[in-house]
Write a protein that holds these residues in place. Structure first.
Motif, PDB file in Angstrom:
ATOM      1  N   THR B  56       0.833  -1.206   0.000  1.00 57.15           N
ATOM      2  CA  THR B  56       0.000   0.000   0.000  1.00 57.15           C
ATOM      3  C   THR B  56       0.862   1.248   0.000  1.00 57.15           C
ATOM      4  OG1 THR B  56      -1.731  -1.164   1.201  1.00 57.15           O
ATOM      5  CG2 THR B  56      -1.810   1.236   1.255  1.00 57.15           C
ATOM      6  N   MET B  57       1.805   1.302   0.930  1.00 56.11           N
ATOM      7  CA  MET B  57       2.603   2.520   1.027  1.00 56.11           C
ATOM      8  C   MET B  57       3.468   2.693  -0.214  1.00 56.11           C
ATOM      9  SD  MET B  57       5.030   3.917   4.044  1.00 56.11           S
ATOM     10  CE  MET B  57       6.283   5.143   3.679  1.00 56.11           C
ATOM     11  N   ALA B  58       4.113   1.617  -0.666  1.00 58.18           N
ATOM     12  CA  ALA B  58       5.010   1.730  -1.825  1.00 58.18           C
ATOM     13  C   ALA B  58       4.234   2.162  -3.066  1.00 58.18           C
ATOM     14  CB  ALA B  58       5.721   0.401  -2.067  1.00 58.18           C
ATOM     15  N   SER B  59       3.078   1.551  -3.300  1.00 56.23           N
ATOM     16  CA  SER B  59       2.339   1.888  -4.523  1.00 56.23           C
ATOM     17  C   SER B  59       1.830   3.322  -4.468  1.00 56.23           C
ATOM     18  CB  SER B  59       1.195   0.901  -4.747  1.00 56.23           C
ATOM     19  OG  SER B  59       0.294   0.945  -3.666  1.00 56.23           O
ATOM     20  N   GLN B  60       1.312   3.731  -3.303  1.00 59.48           N
ATOM     21  CA  GLN B  60       0.776   5.087  -3.206  1.00 59.48           C
ATOM     22  C   GLN B  60       1.896   6.130  -3.275  1.00 59.48           C
ATOM     23  OE1 GLN B  60      -2.065   5.566  -0.019  1.00 59.48           O
ATOM     24  NE2 GLN B  60      -3.483   4.131  -0.956  1.00 59.48           N
ATOM     25  N   ARG B  61       3.018   5.836  -2.624  1.00 62.83           N
ATOM     26  CA  ARG B  61       4.125   6.797  -2.646  1.00 62.83           C
ATOM     27  C   ARG B  61       4.710   6.940  -4.047  1.00 62.83           C
ATOM     28  NH1 ARG B  61       6.325   8.307   2.467  1.00 62.83           N
ATOM     29  NH2 ARG B  61       4.544   9.255   3.486  1.00 62.83           N
ATOM     30  N   LEU B  62       4.806   5.844  -4.774  1.00 68.14           N
ATOM     31  CA  LEU B  62       5.336   5.937  -6.141  1.00 68.14           C
ATOM     32  C   LEU B  62       4.392   6.769  -7.009  1.00 68.14           C
ATOM     33  CD1 LEU B  62       6.746   2.334  -6.651  1.00 68.14           C
ATOM     34  CD2 LEU B  62       8.064   4.462  -6.601  1.00 68.14           C
ATOM     35  N   LEU B  63       3.096   6.590  -6.795  1.00 71.78           N
ATOM     36  CA  LEU B  63       2.120   7.377  -7.570  1.00 71.78           C
ATOM     37  C   LEU B  63       2.101   8.837  -7.115  1.00 71.78           C
ATOM     38  CD1 LEU B  63      -0.792   4.776  -7.712  1.00 71.78           C
ATOM     39  CD2 LEU B  63       0.503   5.618  -9.664  1.00 71.78           C
ATOM     40  N   MET B  64       2.625   9.110  -5.934  1.00 72.12           N
ATOM     41  CA  MET B  64       2.657  10.478  -5.412  1.00 72.12           C
ATOM     42  C   MET B  64       4.057  11.080  -5.488  1.00 72.12           C
ATOM     43  SD  MET B  64       0.143  10.683  -2.096  1.00 72.12           S
ATOM     44  CE  MET B  64       0.934   9.410  -1.141  1.00 72.12           C
ATOM     45  N   ALA B  65       4.917  10.495  -6.306  1.00 73.90           N
ATOM     46  CA  ALA B  65       6.308  10.957  -6.354  1.00 73.90           C
ATOM     47  C   ALA B  65       6.408  12.429  -6.730  1.00 73.90           C
ATOM     48  CB  ALA B  65       7.098  10.107  -7.340  1.00 73.90           C
ATOM     49  N   HIS B  66       5.414  12.919  -7.452  1.00 72.70           N
ATOM     50  CA  HIS B  66       5.421  14.340  -7.848  1.00 72.70           C
ATOM     51  C   HIS B  66       4.798  15.218  -6.767  1.00 72.70           C
ATOM     52  CE1 HIS B  66       1.585  12.639  -8.865  1.00 72.70           C
ATOM     53  NE2 HIS B  66       1.073  13.782  -9.219  1.00 72.70           N
ATOM     54  N   GLN B  67       4.553  14.659  -5.591  1.00 71.23           N
ATOM     55  CA  GLN B  67       4.038  15.401  -4.429  1.00 71.23           C
ATOM     56  C   GLN B  67       2.754  16.186  -4.756  1.00 71.23           C
ATOM     57  OE1 GLN B  67       4.793  15.129  -1.355  1.00 71.23           O
ATOM     58  NE2 GLN B  67       6.966  15.024  -0.957  1.00 71.23           N
ATOM     59  N   PRO B  68       1.714  15.499  -5.227  1.00 68.48           N
ATOM     60  CA  PRO B  68       0.483  16.221  -5.554  1.00 68.48           C
ATOM     61  C   PRO B  68      -0.164  16.821  -4.308  1.00 68.48           C
ATOM     62  CG  PRO B  68       0.050  13.874  -5.484  1.00 68.48           C
ATOM     63  CD  PRO B  68       1.538  14.040  -5.321  1.00 68.48           C
ATOM     64  N   LEU B  69      -0.865  17.918  -4.501  1.00 69.80           N
ATOM     65  CA  LEU B  69      -1.662  18.489  -3.413  1.00 69.80           C
ATOM     66  C   LEU B  69      -2.989  17.739  -3.358  1.00 69.80           C
ATOM     67  CD1 LEU B  69      -1.192  22.317  -4.036  1.00 69.80           C
ATOM     68  CD2 LEU B  69       0.146  20.815  -2.560  1.00 69.80           C
ATOM     69  N   VAL B  70      -3.588  17.693  -2.190  1.00 69.83           N
ATOM     70  CA  VAL B  70      -4.943  17.141  -2.129  1.00 69.83           C
ATOM     71  C   VAL B  70      -5.897  18.210  -2.668  1.00 69.83           C
ATOM     72  CG1 VAL B  70      -4.443  15.668  -0.136  1.00 69.83           C
ATOM     73  CG2 VAL B  70      -5.519  17.893   0.218  1.00 69.83           C
ATOM     74  N   GLN B  71      -7.080  17.736  -3.040  1.00 70.85           N
ATOM     75  CA  GLN B  71      -8.088  18.638  -3.586  1.00 70.85           C
ATOM     76  C   GLN B  71      -8.397  19.755  -2.586  1.00 70.85           C
ATOM     77  OE1 GLN B  71     -11.990  16.791  -4.190  1.00 70.85           O
ATOM     78  NE2 GLN B  71     -12.011  17.639  -6.253  1.00 70.85           N
ATOM     79  N   GLU B  72      -8.379  20.993  -3.091  1.00 70.79           N
ATOM     80  CA  GLU B  72      -8.804  22.104  -2.233  1.00 70.79           C
ATOM     81  C   GLU B  72     -10.177  22.542  -2.708  1.00 70.79           C
ATOM     82  OE1 GLU B  72      -5.927  25.028  -1.219  1.00 70.79           O
ATOM     83  OE2 GLU B  72      -4.331  23.557  -0.962  1.00 70.79           O
ATOM     84  N   HIS B  73     -11.082  22.658  -1.772  1.00 68.48           N
ATOM     85  CA  HIS B  73     -12.494  22.817  -2.114  1.00 68.48           C
ATOM     86  C   HIS B  73     -12.899  24.283  -2.195  1.00 68.48           C
ATOM     87  CE1 HIS B  73     -13.583  18.524  -1.720  1.00 68.48           C
ATOM     88  NE2 HIS B  73     -12.545  18.501  -0.906  1.00 68.48           N
ATOM     89  N   ASP B  74     -14.117  24.450  -2.704  1.00 64.30           N
ATOM     90  CA  ASP B  74     -14.731  25.757  -2.807  1.00 64.30           C
ATOM     91  C   ASP B  74     -15.209  26.192  -1.413  1.00 64.30           C
ATOM     92  OD1 ASP B  74     -16.094  27.405  -5.252  1.00 64.30           O
ATOM     93  OD2 ASP B  74     -17.319  27.500  -3.420  1.00 64.30           O
ATOM     94  N   PRO B  75     -15.160  27.508  -1.105  1.00 71.62           N
ATOM     95  CA  PRO B  75     -15.642  27.947   0.211  1.00 71.62           C
ATOM     96  C   PRO B  75     -17.077  27.503   0.506  1.00 71.62           C
ATOM     97  CG  PRO B  75     -14.483  29.742  -0.887  1.00 71.62           C
ATOM     98  CD  PRO B  75     -14.555  28.614  -1.889  1.00 71.62           C
ATOM     99  N   ARG B  76     -17.872  27.290  -0.537  1.00 69.02           N
ATOM    100  CA  ARG B  76     -19.262  26.831  -0.320  1.00 69.02           C
ATOM    101  C   ARG B  76     -19.316  25.460   0.340  1.00 69.02           C
ATOM    102  NH1 ARG B  76     -21.395  27.079  -6.319  1.00 69.02           N
ATOM    103  NH2 ARG B  76     -19.361  26.117  -6.432  1.00 69.02           N
ATOM    104  N   ASP B  77     -18.235  24.679   0.187  1.00 65.22           N
ATOM    105  CA  ASP B  77     -18.243  23.320   0.739  1.00 65.22           C
ATOM    106  C   ASP B  77     -17.890  23.270   2.226  1.00 65.22           C
ATOM    107  OD1 ASP B  77     -18.864  22.205  -1.745  1.00 65.22           O
ATOM    108  OD2 ASP B  77     -16.757  22.144  -2.343  1.00 65.22           O
ATOM    109  N   ILE B  78     -17.501  24.410   2.779  1.00 72.79           N
ATOM    110  CA  ILE B  78     -17.060  24.434   4.174  1.00 72.79           C
ATOM    111  C   ILE B  78     -18.211  24.093   5.117  1.00 72.79           C
ATOM    112  CG2 ILE B  78     -16.266  25.968   6.043  1.00 72.79           C
ATOM    113  CD1 ILE B  78     -14.610  27.452   3.934  1.00 72.79           C
ATOM    114  N   VAL B  79     -17.895  23.255   6.099  1.00 71.15           N
ATOM    115  CA  VAL B  79     -18.861  22.904   7.136  1.00 71.15           C
ATOM    116  C   VAL B  79     -18.623  23.842   8.314  1.00 71.15           C
ATOM    117  CG1 VAL B  79     -19.474  21.117   8.799  1.00 71.15           C
ATOM    118  CG2 VAL B  79     -18.990  20.507   6.429  1.00 71.15           C
ATOM    119  N   GLN B  80     -19.608  24.655   8.646  1.00 66.65           N
ATOM    120  CA  GLN B  80     -19.402  25.631   9.713  1.00 66.65           C
ATOM    121  C   GLN B  80     -19.310  24.963  11.085  1.00 66.65           C
ATOM    122  OE1 GLN B  80     -18.327  28.582   9.412  1.00 66.65           O
ATOM    123  NE2 GLN B  80     -18.542  28.614   7.193  1.00 66.65           N
TER     124      GLN B  80
END
Lengths: 226, 259
Positions: B56-80
């Motif tokens: 799991t770690m090896a496969s995910q890390r290899l796929l993330m070698a370019h250090q992608p950011l996680v999705q950043e959402h729209d302010p409308r999606d914020i849970v108050q």
């Protein structure tokens, strides 16, 4: 039409038989561990957000099982460790099976409207033979749906819940309309898998349990010449 | 305060590799395993579970070698009304004293294998480079909620402590509720790894880990330590807790919580 029943001969490859039993173990572990994980948080939501107190589409409480009771039954540590372990077993085993079956053109015989190369009567009873033929098409569709639709759906909705994997493929979340929707679809697909498994086992019993088990263990099936 | 615009040499090289890989798209070709850090968790578990941990770690890390950011959402999606879960008020005496004083006396101790150990006050932390991100908090139990987090990149905090010594491999974070977790450099250098002091535009509430909590966005919630007390760079995880890489791994959960 001659109706000679041959002695049992090996008609199912060793690879398919091994894959079948590994798959049974993997699916069994995935199901039990998945239920453990779910019991620890027994609500389902739609969209990008979902937590206790947020509008749910399914709550175990609504069918009389309290949150505390579910939490006592569910062991998410065990569940997570074995869910992610047997997910690997399931996926790798499935890839071997599908690759082999494509190579051997095994799936072609499951398509509607195709005639089997050899009629494989499961019992010597003529009525059962007729029934086996009658149910071939729906059965073939059911198997193909499981292999090429429900299984990939399970896999993708599983990945869509993983924080690292959604950094790699954020489109997975959008594809399902949100992480929580993906989780809910994962559970609906679980129900489909359980339903499929029950019918499958029912058919195995109804059409001759011992000869079917022999078929899947030794590969030896009786064949009937047409 | 140390100059946070000049990162230590080790980070410069990593930053360069990260951006170069991202631009070229030659992710695997451009990133050898040494730059990725270990591809397997420091927690060594046996049997099939141990094999799955590594896969799991090896496969995910290899796929993330370019250090992608996680999705950043729209302010409308914020849970108050962002949920609070687990510990919401550590009984720790020191924490209660700091809480009563509105964290005026709170100091983040940054030590271990750093070049210039430092102790940072909340206003100092807030005056450093700031990053605001609207991301999903994903609990391993299955719930998730989107919030806007504001904080200081962990990299900048370590730079304020003179940067990491070459032998440092993990950063151990400890909290007032007795939690501790180790993070490898792959996660430490990630731009979205921040020490957050703001939630949805307000000071981080106590229930969510005041005054500061960690955000390590590519992991499940249990790696997002609340009530941060100190951070320490270490060479191995063996010196931390029971030696499995964190309190969750000590309890038998996955160390690598990318899932």
């Amino acid at each position: 039409m001659t109706d000679q029943v041959s002695p049992p001969v090996v008609r199912r490859s060793l690879l398919v038989r091994i894959c079948h039993w590994i798959n049974l173990i993997a699916v069994g572990y995935l199901l039990v561990s998945g239920v453990h994980i779910f019991l620890d948080f027994p609500e389902l939501y739609l969209g990008k957000t979902g937590f206790r107190g947020y509008p749910a589409v399914f709550r175990l409480e609504d069918i009389g099982i309290s949150w505390d009771q579910a939490g006592q039954w569910g062991d998410r540590r065990w569940g997570r460790n074995y869910h992610f372990t047997f997910a690997w077993v399931f996926v790798l085993n499935g890839l071997v099976y599908v690759t082999w079956s494509l190579y051997r053109r095994h799936f072609r015989a499951m398509l509607p409207g195709t005639k089997p190369p050899v009629s494989r009567a499961i019992t010597d009873d003529a009525a059962s033979v007729a029934a086996a033929h009658r149910y071939r098409t729906p059965q073939g569709i059911a198997y193909l749906t499981m292999i090429f639709f429900v299984t990939p759906l399970m896999f993708l909705t599983g990945l869509a819940q993983m924080p690292a994997f959604t950094a790699i493929a954020p489109w997975l979340i959008d594809m399902f309309g949100g992480r929580q929707t993906a989780r809910t679809i994962h559970m609906i697909a679980t129900v489909a898998v359980v339903g499929f498994a029950l019918v499958h086992v029912g058919q195995v019993i109804a059409t001759g349990f011992f000869s079917n088990m022999r078929g899947m263990i030794t590969g030896r099936l009786r064949t009937r010449e047409e | 305060m140390a100059d946070d615009t000049t990162p230590s040499p080790i980070f410069t090289r990593r930053r360069f590799l990260g951006s170069a890989a991202g631009l070229s798209g030659l992710v695997l070709a451009g990133c050898d395993v040494a730059d990725m850090g270990d591809l397997t968790p420091p927690t060594k578990r046996g049997g099939l579970v141990g094999i799955a941990d590594k896969l799991t770690m090896a496969s995910q890390r290899l796929l993330m070698a370019h250090q992608p950011l996680v999705q950043e959402h729209d302010p409308r999606d914020i849970v108050q009304d962002f949920p609070t879960w687990g510990q919401t008020n550590p009984r720790d005496e020191e924490y209660q004293r700091l809480l009563a004083g509105e964290f005026d006396e709170w100091r983040l101790e940054v030590g271990g294998l750093v070049n210039a150990p430092v102790s940072i006050s909340l206003p100092q932390l807030q005056s450093m480079k700031r990053r605001t991100q609207i991301t999903a908090h994903i609990c391993e139990q299955g719930w998730s909620a989107i919030a806007e987090w504001t904080g200081t990149p962990l990299m900048d905090v370590l730079a304020a402590a003179g940067g990491l010594k070459p032998e440092a491999r993990f950063v151990a974070v400890s909290s007032f509720d007795g939690w501790y977790e180790c993070y490898d450099l792959f996660d430490v250098v990630h731009p979205q790894t921040i020490l957050a002091y703001g939630l949805n535009g307000r000071d981080l509430p106590r229930g969510n880990g005041a005054p500061v909590r960690l955000r390590v966005e590519r992991h499940c919630g249990y790696k997002q330590l609340k009530f941060v007390k100190s951070i320490e760079a270490v060479a191995t995880v063996e010196e931390v807790g029971r030696g499995n890489g964190g309190i969750n791994a000590d309890w038998g959960f996955h160390w690598y919580a990318g899932a």
